[in-house]
Design a protein around this motif. Structure first.
Motif, PDB file in Angstrom:
ATOM      1  N   ALA A  12     -22.829   5.721  16.990  1.00 53.33           N
ATOM      2  CA  ALA A  12     -23.237   7.050  17.473  1.00 53.33           C
ATOM      3  C   ALA A  12     -24.559   6.985  18.215  1.00 53.33           C
ATOM      4  CB  ALA A  12     -23.300   8.040  16.306  1.00 53.33           C
ATOM      5  N   GLY A  13     -24.660   6.082  19.200  1.00 56.47           N
ATOM      6  CA  GLY A  13     -25.771   6.124  20.148  1.00 56.47           C
ATOM      7  C   GLY A  13     -25.367   7.046  21.290  1.00 56.47           C
ATOM      8  N   GLU A  34     -20.399   5.653  12.316  1.00 59.71           N
ATOM      9  CA  GLU A  34     -21.790   5.225  12.522  1.00 59.71           C
ATOM     10  C   GLU A  34     -22.325   4.670  11.212  1.00 59.71           C
ATOM     11  OE1 GLU A  34     -24.321   4.873  14.924  1.00 59.71           O
ATOM     12  OE2 GLU A  34     -25.364   4.160  13.126  1.00 59.71           O
ATOM     13  N   ALA A  45     -35.322   4.738  24.546  1.00 63.56           N
ATOM     14  CA  ALA A  45     -35.350   5.147  25.951  1.00 63.56           C
ATOM     15  C   ALA A  45     -36.139   6.446  26.081  1.00 63.56           C
ATOM     16  CB  ALA A  45     -33.934   5.357  26.456  1.00 63.56           C
ATOM     17  N   THR A  47     -36.581   7.747  29.586  1.00 61.94           N
ATOM     18  CA  THR A  47     -36.341   8.290  30.927  1.00 61.94           C
ATOM     19  C   THR A  47     -34.864   8.659  31.078  1.00 61.94           C
ATOM     20  OG1 THR A  47     -36.015   6.018  31.676  1.00 61.94           O
ATOM     21  CG2 THR A  47     -38.138   6.993  32.137  1.00 61.94           C
ATOM     22  N   GLN A 100     -35.437   9.393  23.307  1.00 53.47           N
ATOM     23  CA  GLN A 100     -33.985   9.201  23.186  1.00 53.47           C
ATOM     24  C   GLN A 100     -33.389  10.067  22.077  1.00 53.47           C
ATOM     25  OE1 GLN A 100     -32.578   5.193  23.612  1.00 53.47           O
ATOM     26  NE2 GLN A 100     -30.845   5.481  22.262  1.00 53.47           N
ATOM     27  N   VAL A 124     -18.428  -0.428  10.538  1.00 58.18           N
ATOM     28  CA  VAL A 124     -17.241  -1.216  10.870  1.00 58.18           C
ATOM     29  C   VAL A 124     -17.569  -2.684  10.629  1.00 58.18           C
ATOM     30  CG1 VAL A 124     -15.780  -1.964  12.797  1.00 58.18           C
ATOM     31  CG2 VAL A 124     -16.281   0.463  12.470  1.00 58.18           C
ATOM     32  N   ASP A 157     -21.261   0.136  19.939  1.00 60.87           N
ATOM     33  CA  ASP A 157     -22.106  -0.185  18.786  1.00 60.87           C
ATOM     34  C   ASP A 157     -23.270  -1.092  19.167  1.00 60.87           C
ATOM     35  OD1 ASP A 157     -20.106  -2.058  19.271  1.00 60.87           O
ATOM     36  OD2 ASP A 157     -19.836  -2.604  17.163  1.00 60.87           O
ATOM     37  N   THR A 162     -20.553  -5.338  16.650  1.00 61.63           N
ATOM     38  CA  THR A 162     -19.568  -5.957  15.749  1.00 61.63           C
ATOM     39  C   THR A 162     -18.199  -6.004  16.430  1.00 61.63           C
ATOM     40  OG1 THR A 162     -20.740  -5.016  13.881  1.00 61.63           O
ATOM     41  CG2 THR A 162     -18.506  -5.734  13.452  1.00 61.63           C
ATOM     42  N   ARG A 216     -46.006   7.606  25.857  1.00 63.14           N
ATOM     43  CA  ARG A 216     -45.400   6.285  25.654  1.00 63.14           C
ATOM     44  C   ARG A 216     -46.257   5.264  26.395  1.00 63.14           C
ATOM     45  NH1 ARG A 216     -40.533   3.427  25.206  1.00 63.14           N
ATOM     46  NH2 ARG A 216     -40.292   4.585  23.284  1.00 63.14           N
ATOM     47  N   PHE A 260     -40.785  -5.707  21.406  1.00 64.18           N
ATOM     48  CA  PHE A 260     -39.390  -6.100  21.627  1.00 64.18           C
ATOM     49  C   PHE A 260     -39.268  -7.227  22.640  1.00 64.18           C
ATOM     50  CE2 PHE A 260     -37.987  -4.474  25.770  1.00 64.18           C
ATOM     51  CZ  PHE A 260     -39.024  -3.611  26.107  1.00 64.18           C
ATOM     52  N   GLY A 290     -35.797   1.850  33.544  1.00 65.53           N
ATOM     53  CA  GLY A 290     -35.229   2.766  32.548  1.00 65.53           C
ATOM     54  C   GLY A 290     -33.733   2.996  32.729  1.00 65.53           C
ATOM     55  N   GLY A 292     -31.025   1.454  30.783  1.00 65.38           N
ATOM     56  CA  GLY A 292     -30.090   1.147  29.693  1.00 65.38           C
ATOM     57  C   GLY A 292     -29.334   2.360  29.186  1.00 65.38           C
TER      58      GLY A 292
END
Ligand SMILES: Cc1cc2nc3c(=O)[nH]c(=O)nc-3n(C[C@H](O)[C@H](O)[C@H](O)COP(=O)(O)OP(=O)(O)OC[C@H]3O[C@@H](n4cnc5c(N)ncnc54)[C@H](O)[C@@H]3O)c2cc1C
Length: 495
Positions: A12-13, A34, A45, A47, A100, A124, A157, A162, A216, A260, A290, A292
């Motif tokens: 659930a993104g 999820e 994120a 943007t 986000q 899952v 996911d 997965t 940010r 990251f 920006g 992704g």
């Protein structure tokens, strides 16, 4: 196989939430699984680009999200170079800064309104494909895995998917940047421009406002690349920011800090039998530009209506495979562009920084180049391949035209249906008889001899111009794209 649901969406993104909302709206039975036990509170994120806002507009969510963020009409690149977004041919001529989790909140609320079945705390753990369906192993609350059956499964996911791993699908690529620091801080003295970014060749920093008093900060130093797990200190973020931009603007009160690494990877195929991949599960790349979350949401917007048409049995042959043809190519382009931007931002030696800044200034001042760059970053420039001999508009993003009844075209798309639109008198009022559940036919407000069939994701499926367009031609086009009239499997949709 007897299915529990037609489609299982895993994760659930942003991609999973938009997709599940679209499937639920189309009347497809689906479940979103999820593993988190509740909604994410992570910024990640920040943007949202114009094309994503247009896709949200076509689902009635954009205005709500815009109200939760800060619109920036220009994207600052390096030194004094800034890309003007205010001339984008869009209702959203800016980039929206918003965390986000707010985008996810808007997506989830809409999916819930559409009746989506969202199951938190459901991880899952594996899947098995059969010729007629997929068995998915699901773990809930630490209980032994149980099996859920579906006709289709979509892996949204994320990067460590997965679903992708269960398919044994390769995820080729390489790491691109290590140990970039992220922080959300308050500033004593706001920077003179809303979006501040610069790099010296050895350091890079970016500051952007969330609109709630926090900013940010992204900061990176070439010689200082500790492991991803190493804690981040505010002193370290301040120091690198000062070196890159010349000031830390009195940063204090961090509410979140992290570090990251970023990879560039893409799966070779977005579909394997009855399993599809979308979002970070299919592609990851540098955060530069920006892209992704935006690419992930647009993957889902491309896939939702095609999968619904396939499940409901009215999809033309090969429709679902156009998801691979269209979105894999976009993913490849995003990997190239964001990788190039990152290398330009982080990798030039200090001696080349001046030349880089001059080049950036030139690109933003030459109208043709600036327009192309703004189109690529905002997503407004994306178009899809059209068959040989097709009308020049086929595959292009549709503009937000005014319709004869006063609505905007993107408002009319909120039904989740195709739109047959054209100048007044270009088609008979009853041309779409039998397609009411899949097609709305409506004239536009101004004179034009062009007729277009617009897909639910706001790209032009087919178009024709001139007096030669006949009702039988339009009926043929509807039969090609939307199946036979009054198809028994088509269900009444309504965004
Ligand atoms: C620090 C940072 C900054 C970023 N900045 C930007 C930016 O400015 N702009 C931009 O566009 N992008 C940015 N991104 C990238 C963006 O966050 C991702 O591209 C986006 O979240 C991808 O969305 P998604 O729905 O594909 O996957 P995700 O958001 O990763 O969602 C995947 C979901 O699947 C769930 N899940 C995973 N495995 C399972 C399982 N086995 N069973 C059930 N559920 C599972 C996860 O819990 C998660 O909720 C940033 C990323 C990071 C880390």
């Amino acid at each position: 196989m007897i299915f529990d649901v037609d489609v299982i969406v895993v994760g659930a993104g942003p991609a999973g939430l938009l997709l599940t909302g679209d499937l639920a709206e189309a009347g497809v039975s689906c479940a979103l699984l999820e593993r988190r036990t509740e909604r994410s509170g992570l910024t990640r994120a920040f943007t949202v680009h114009a094309r994503t806002l247009e896709e949200l507009d076509a689902r009635g969510m954009a205005d709500e999200l815009v109200a939760l963020g800060t619109p920036l009409p220009e994207l600052r690149l390096f030194a004094s170079a800034a890309l003007d977004l205010s001339r984008l041919p869009s209702r959203f001529p800016y980039l929206l800064i918003t965390p986000q989790y707010k985008t996810e909140q808007v997506l989830e609320e809409r999916a819930t309104r559409m009746g989506a079945d969202i199951r938190y705390g459901s991880e899952v753990t594996g899947l098995t494909q059969h010729p007629d369906g997929v068995e998915v192993k699901v773990r809930q609350d630490g209980n032994p895995d149980r099996v859920v059956r579906a006709g289709w499964i979509v892996g949204t996911d994320g990067m460590r998917s997965t679903v992708r791993q269960a398919l044994g699908m390769p995820f080729p690529g390489r790491p691109v940047v290590r140990s970039v620091m992220l922080a959300e801080v308050r500033l004593t003295q706001p920077p003179p421009s809303a979006f501040t970014v610069d790099s010296t060749g050895d350091t890079f920093a970016l500051i952007a406002p969330f609109g709630d008093g926090f900013y940010r900060v992204i900061a990176w130093a070439r010689c200082d690349e500790p492991s991803q797990d190493a804690p981040v200190s505010l002193d370290e973020v301040s120091e690198v920011t000062r070196r890159a931009i010349g000031s830390d603007y009195g940063m204090h009160d961090p509410r979140w800090m992290s570090r990251f690494h970023s990879d560039e990877r893409q799966v070779p195929r977005y579909r394997d039998g009855l399993v599809l991949l979308a979002g970070d599960a299919a592609h990851v790349h540098s955060p530069a530009g920006g892209q992704g979350m935006n690419t992930s949401i647009q993957d889902a917007a491309n896939l939702g209506w095609k999968l619904a048409a396939t499940v409901q049995g009215w999809a033309p042959p090969g429709l679902l495979d156009t998801y691979q043809a269209e979105r894999h190519a976009v993913g490849q382009q995003v990997l190239r562009n964001s990788g190039a931007l990152l290398r330009i931002a982080l990798k030039p030696s200090p001696a080349l920084v001046g030349a880089r800044n001059l080049l950036a200034l030139a690109v933003t001042r030459i109208p043709f180049l600036a327009k192309r760059l703004a189109g690529a970053i905002s997503g407004v420039g994306i178009s899809y391949p059209a068959p040989p001999g097709a009308h020049p508009l086929a595959g292009k993003r549709v503009a937000d035209l005014r319709l004869a009844d006063g609505r905007r075209l993107y408002e009319a798309l909120r039904g989740g249906r195709f739109l047959l639109a054209g100048g007044p008198g270009t088609f008979p009022a009853d041309v779409a008889t039998g397609y009411h559940d899949r097609v709305e036919a409506t004239p536009i407000a101004h004179a034009s001899s062009t007729v277009a069939l617009i897909r639910p994701d706001a790209y032009i499926a087919w178009a024709a111009t001139g007096n030669t367009v006949t009702a039988p031609q339009i009926r043929d086009c509807l039969a090609h794209w939307c199946g036979s009239p009054a198809h028994p499997a088509a269900q009444t949709a309504g965004r």
